[in-house]
Design a protein around this motif. Structure first.
Motif, PDB file in Angstrom:
ATOM      1  N   ASP A 207       7.833  -2.954   6.205  1.00 35.92           N
ATOM      2  CA  ASP A 207       7.682  -3.659   4.924  1.00 35.92           C
ATOM      3  C   ASP A 207       6.270  -3.530   4.366  1.00 35.92           C
ATOM      4  O   ASP A 207       5.303  -3.574   5.100  1.00 35.92           O
ATOM      5  N   GLY A 208       6.183  -3.383   3.032  1.00 30.09           N
ATOM      6  CA  GLY A 208       4.876  -3.431   2.383  1.00 30.09           C
ATOM      7  C   GLY A 208       4.160  -2.100   2.328  1.00 30.09           C
ATOM      8  O   GLY A 208       3.047  -2.007   1.830  1.00 30.09           O
ATOM      9  N   VAL A 209       4.777  -1.054   2.844  1.00 31.08           N
ATOM     10  CA  VAL A 209       4.150   0.262   2.840  1.00 31.08           C
ATOM     11  C   VAL A 209       5.159   1.273   2.318  1.00 31.08           C
ATOM     12  O   VAL A 209       6.311   1.268   2.727  1.00 31.08           O
ATOM     13  N   ARG A 210       4.740   2.127   1.371  1.00 28.29           N
ATOM     14  CA  ARG A 210       5.600   3.260   1.083  1.00 28.29           C
ATOM     15  C   ARG A 210       4.842   4.531   1.428  1.00 28.29           C
ATOM     16  O   ARG A 210       3.600   4.566   1.412  1.00 28.29           O
ATOM     17  N   VAL A 211       5.583   5.557   1.759  1.00 26.96           N
ATOM     18  CA  VAL A 211       4.983   6.820   2.179  1.00 26.96           C
ATOM     19  C   VAL A 211       5.345   7.878   1.152  1.00 26.96           C
ATOM     20  O   VAL A 211       6.515   7.985   0.756  1.00 26.96           O
ATOM     21  N   VAL A 212       4.351   8.642   0.669  1.00 27.03           N
ATOM     22  CA  VAL A 212       4.601   9.769  -0.219  1.00 27.03           C
ATOM     23  C   VAL A 212       4.088  11.038   0.464  1.00 27.03           C
ATOM     24  O   VAL A 212       2.911  11.132   0.805  1.00 27.03           O
ATOM     25  N   VAL A 213       5.000  11.969   0.702  1.00 30.24           N
ATOM     26  CA  VAL A 213       4.667  13.201   1.425  1.00 30.24           C
ATOM     27  C   VAL A 213       4.617  14.375   0.449  1.00 30.24           C
ATOM     28  O   VAL A 213       5.598  14.620  -0.273  1.00 30.24           O
ATOM     29  N   LEU A 214       3.517  15.093   0.383  1.00 31.80           N
ATOM     30  CA  LEU A 214       3.390  16.308  -0.434  1.00 31.80           C
ATOM     31  C   LEU A 214       3.501  17.533   0.471  1.00 31.80           C
ATOM     32  O   LEU A 214       2.813  17.601   1.482  1.00 31.80           O
TER      33      LEU A 214
ATOM     34  N   ALA B   5       0.836  -1.194   0.000  1.00 32.43           N
ATOM     35  CA  ALA B   5       0.000   0.000   0.000  1.00 32.43           C
ATOM     36  C   ALA B   5       0.871   1.244   0.000  1.00 32.43           C
ATOM     37  O   ALA B   5       2.052   1.190   0.359  1.00 32.43           O
ATOM     38  N   THR B   6       0.278   2.355  -0.460  1.00 31.51           N
ATOM     39  CA  THR B   6       0.955   3.643  -0.433  1.00 31.51           C
ATOM     40  C   THR B   6       0.210   4.571   0.512  1.00 31.51           C
ATOM     41  O   THR B   6      -0.993   4.736   0.400  1.00 31.51           O
ATOM     42  N   VAL B   7       0.941   5.127   1.436  1.00 28.37           N
ATOM     43  CA  VAL B   7       0.371   6.129   2.327  1.00 28.37           C
ATOM     44  C   VAL B   7       0.640   7.488   1.698  1.00 28.37           C
ATOM     45  O   VAL B   7       1.793   7.852   1.476  1.00 28.37           O
ATOM     46  N   LEU B   8      -0.422   8.213   1.357  1.00 34.42           N
ATOM     47  CA  LEU B   8      -0.277   9.512   0.707  1.00 34.42           C
ATOM     48  C   LEU B   8      -0.699  10.591   1.693  1.00 34.42           C
ATOM     49  O   LEU B   8      -1.785  10.521   2.261  1.00 34.42           O
ATOM     50  N   VAL B   9       0.173  11.571   1.883  1.00 36.08           N
ATOM     51  CA  VAL B   9      -0.116  12.556   2.918  1.00 36.08           C
ATOM     52  C   VAL B   9       0.324  13.950   2.476  1.00 36.08           C
ATOM     53  O   VAL B   9       1.372  14.122   1.853  1.00 36.08           O
ATOM     54  N   ALA B  10      -0.538  14.948   2.743  1.00 32.94           N
ATOM     55  CA  ALA B  10      -0.183  16.347   2.508  1.00 32.94           C
ATOM     56  C   ALA B  10       0.221  16.947   3.842  1.00 32.94           C
ATOM     57  O   ALA B  10      -0.385  16.628   4.863  1.00 32.94           O
ATOM     58  N   THR B  11       1.237  17.786   3.830  1.00 36.66           N
ATOM     59  CA  THR B  11       1.670  18.353   5.103  1.00 36.66           C
ATOM     60  C   THR B  11       1.929  19.856   4.991  1.00 36.66           C
ATOM     61  O   THR B  11       2.407  20.338   3.972  1.00 36.66           O
ATOM     62  N   SER B  12       1.564  20.567   6.054  1.00 42.18           N
ATOM     63  CA  SER B  12       1.914  21.984   6.130  1.00 42.18           C
ATOM     64  C   SER B  12       3.066  22.149   7.099  1.00 42.18           C
ATOM     65  O   SER B  12       3.505  23.242   7.393  1.00 42.18           O
ATOM     66  N   GLY B  13       3.561  21.036   7.634  1.00 40.78           N
ATOM     67  CA  GLY B  13       4.682  21.124   8.556  1.00 40.78           C
ATOM     68  C   GLY B  13       4.948  19.799   9.237  1.00 40.78           C
ATOM     69  O   GLY B  13       5.833  19.055   8.829  1.00 40.78           O
TER      70      GLY B  13
ATOM     71  N   ARG C  62      11.095  20.280   7.274  1.00 40.28           N
ATOM     72  CA  ARG C  62      11.204  19.577   5.999  1.00 40.28           C
ATOM     73  C   ARG C  62      12.221  18.439   6.105  1.00 40.28           C
ATOM     74  O   ARG C  62      11.969  17.320   5.685  1.00 40.28           O
ATOM     75  N   ARG C  63      13.376  18.739   6.701  1.00 42.41           N
ATOM     76  CA  ARG C  63      14.426  17.725   6.770  1.00 42.41           C
ATOM     77  C   ARG C  63      14.013  16.488   7.562  1.00 42.41           C
ATOM     78  O   ARG C  63      14.561  15.412   7.359  1.00 42.41           O
ATOM     79  N   LEU C  64      13.053  16.657   8.451  1.00 45.19           N
ATOM     80  CA  LEU C  64      12.611  15.500   9.236  1.00 45.19           C
ATOM     81  C   LEU C  64      11.910  14.453   8.371  1.00 45.19           C
ATOM     82  O   LEU C  64      11.789  13.305   8.770  1.00 45.19           O
ATOM     83  N   PHE C  65      11.431  14.836   7.171  1.00 40.65           N
ATOM     84  CA  PHE C  65      10.893  13.774   6.299  1.00 40.65           C
ATOM     85  C   PHE C  65      11.667  13.612   4.990  1.00 40.65           C
ATOM     86  O   PHE C  65      11.664  12.542   4.416  1.00 40.65           O
ATOM     87  N   THR C  66      12.378  14.655   4.531  1.00 40.73           N
ATOM     88  CA  THR C  66      13.072  14.517   3.246  1.00 40.73           C
ATOM     89  C   THR C  66      14.378  13.743   3.360  1.00 40.73           C
ATOM     90  O   THR C  66      14.931  13.308   2.349  1.00 40.73           O
ATOM     91  N   THR C  67      14.912  13.580   4.551  1.00 37.10           N
ATOM     92  CA  THR C  67      16.219  12.931   4.702  1.00 37.10           C
ATOM     93  C   THR C  67      16.106  11.452   5.079  1.00 37.10           C
ATOM     94  O   THR C  67      17.123  10.801   5.321  1.00 37.10           O
TER      95      THR C  67
ATOM     96  N   ILE D 128       7.571  15.069  -2.163  1.00 39.99           N
ATOM     97  CA  ILE D 128       7.365  15.875  -3.363  1.00 39.99           C
ATOM     98  C   ILE D 128       7.083  17.309  -2.945  1.00 39.99           C
ATOM     99  O   ILE D 128       6.153  17.558  -2.160  1.00 39.99           O
ATOM    100  N   SER D 129       7.884  18.245  -3.448  1.00 39.34           N
ATOM    101  CA  SER D 129       7.593  19.650  -3.160  1.00 39.34           C
ATOM    102  C   SER D 129       6.670  20.176  -4.254  1.00 39.34           C
ATOM    103  O   SER D 129       6.941  20.034  -5.442  1.00 39.34           O
ATOM    104  N   ILE D 130       5.549  20.731  -3.834  1.00 29.40           N
ATOM    105  CA  ILE D 130       4.511  21.196  -4.756  1.00 29.40           C
ATOM    106  C   ILE D 130       4.609  22.714  -4.889  1.00 29.40           C
ATOM    107  O   ILE D 130       4.724  23.429  -3.877  1.00 29.40           O
ATOM    108  N   GLU D 131       4.571  23.178  -6.149  1.00 32.45           N
ATOM    109  CA  GLU D 131       4.573  24.617  -6.421  1.00 32.45           C
ATOM    110  C   GLU D 131       3.179  25.139  -6.084  1.00 32.45           C
ATOM    111  O   GLU D 131       2.294  25.157  -6.936  1.00 32.45           O
TER     112      GLU D 131
END
Ligand SMILES: *Cc1c(COP(=O)(O)O)cnc(C)c1O
Length: 418
Positions: free
Chosen positions: A143-150, A121-129, A161-166, A174-177
């Motif tokens: 195992d079995g899970v990937r996380v995508v942070v917008l 499964a993919t965990v998709l999450v939007a974050t403001s911080g 930001r560094r707490l999830f990008t690193t 993903i950084s969104i314009e």
């Protein structure tokens, strides 16, 4: 427990269905069909109190011997209640791995999801911080899970930001314009897209995050003397209002809190609603308390549902307050000067709301460690705020980030191709 939709037009769902559904098919949010009546534990550790509440909420869904480790592993850090001045207490929710209160909900939800997961499964999450890092840490290496942070480009502090990008491993970011609202819209679109399978929502709309947030309201009660419990108000600094909604649910289950103070920055959609009776979402404004820069708070639907859409009834339980950045700065400065206590900008808004309450005991939720906002805090207190170890580590690691415009097609491509 069965879950129903706030919009009232979807069939009821099991815990497992609600956990994986994101929003309900009618566009509403899932809420427990009925909240159990609970006698609040008078004392006990965080783990004991949380397990007592969880046992009632999840009775019939998860066996106690499975539930207990989920609860205790999620909450393997302290949530102390610190006395400040004249009946004002800080409930420090920031001692988890990412030093923000969202660790509680995210860690519990991650373990709950893994219980029910039978394929990738993919965990998709939007974050403001803070959501992004809390969710990414909660699932890191599982195992079995990937996380995508917008996240909105340039609108999240470097530390946050560094707490999830690193992290790397099973975590992509993903950084969104665009703004946080754009990120939230993209996530909603992805969940509505039938081509995308096995997407798991981890925003504060997920019941797996919402329900464990009731635990620490009971825990704050268990930490107070009997005399201090008689007249008790709680102030929750709010953005998407998941934290406050959990508090209202705790009260509904029997926790004797007189009133809640819903404190916001200038994104005061809910305080305005309490004043005027009209809910008017609008684009968010950037402030120092950026995790609360929300122009269309998603959990408002749940608040309305709890009060049958009756603003009068909501006003009996909730007072709205809103504060400017100038007031936030002044509070961080003066509380440090007077009490030697360091507030982050979100907790400062909580403190201001608590101070305006007339109850004998006033607890505000301290939602982030001040070190996460030290660019703001240090000049105000004229001192350094030491970095906790997790934050220190992330400061030197390389970042892994993809960049995208706020356009759904690109996100869909990313989610289906990698
Ligand atoms: C997310 C967040 C909030 C707001 O919580 P909601 O449940 O969205 O209202 C407040 N403070 C901090 C530090 C946060 O990360």
């Amino acid at each position: 427990m069965r879950f129903v939709s706030t919009a009232g037009k979807a069939p009821s769902a099991s815990l497992q269905e609600a956990l994986f559904a994101g929003p309900a098919p009618d566009g509403g949010l899932y809420v427990p069909e009925a909240l159990p009546a609970i006698t609040p534990p008078e004392r006990g550790s965080l783990g004991d109190t949380a397990f007592a509440i969880a046992g009632r909420l999840f009775a019939g869904d998860i066996a106690d011997e499975v539930l207990e480790p989920i609860v205790r592993e999620s909450l393997d850090f302290d949530i102390p209640l610190v006395a400040l001045d004249d009946g004002i207490y800080s409930l420090e929710l920031f001692h988890g791995p990412t030093h923000a209160f969202k660790d509680v909900g995210a860690r519990f939800m991650a373990r709950l999801i893994l219980q029910f997961l039978d394929s990738e499964a993919t965990v998709l999450v939007a974050t403001s911080g803070d959501t992004g890092s809390a969710v990414a840490h909660a699932f890191l290496g599982l195992d079995g899970v990937r996380v995508v942070v917008l996240f909105p480009r340039g609108k999240v502090s470097e530390l946050q930001r560094r707490l999830f990008t690193t992290l790397g491993e099973n975590v992509s970011s993903i950084s969104i314009e665009g703004t946080f609202d754009d990120c939230q819209r993209l996530v909603k679109q992805a969940f509505a897209d039938r081509d995308l399978q096995r997407l798991v929502s981890a925003n504060s709309i997920n019941v797996g995050r919402l329900l464990p947030q009731t635990f620490y309201y009971f825990h704050l009660f268990a930490q107070l003397d009997a005399s201090a419990r008689k007249s008790l108000d709680v102030c929750t600094p709010s953005g998407n209002f998941g934290n406050l909604t959990a508090g209202l649910m705790a009260k509904r289950m029997g926790l004797p809190i007189s009133q809640f103070i819903a404190a916001t920055n200038v994104n005061d959609i809910v305080p305005e609603y309490l004043k005027t009776g009209t809910f008017e979402p609008r684009p968010s404004t950037e402030t120092l308390s950026n995790a609360m820069d929300v122009g269309n708070p998603s959990n408002f639907a749940r608040m309305l549902w709890l009060y049958d859409g009756n603003v009068e009834a909501m006003r009996r339980d909730v007072v709205g307050r809103a504060y400017t950045d100038e007031q936030t700065r002044e509070t961080i400065r003066s509380v440090h000067e007077r009490l030697g206590y360091v507030l982050d900008p979100h907790s400062a808004i909580g403190y201001m709301g608590a101070r305006e309450s007339k109850a004998a005991t006033r607890v505000f939720l301290a939602t982030a460690h001040p070190a996460k906002f030290r660019e703001t805090v240090e000049p105000l207190i004229n001192d350094k705020v030491p970095l906790p170890p997790a934050i220190q580590k992330s400061a030197t690691r390389p970042e892994y980030v993809s960049a995208m415009s706020a356009d759904y097609k690109s996100l869909k491509e990313f989610l289906t191709s990698s």
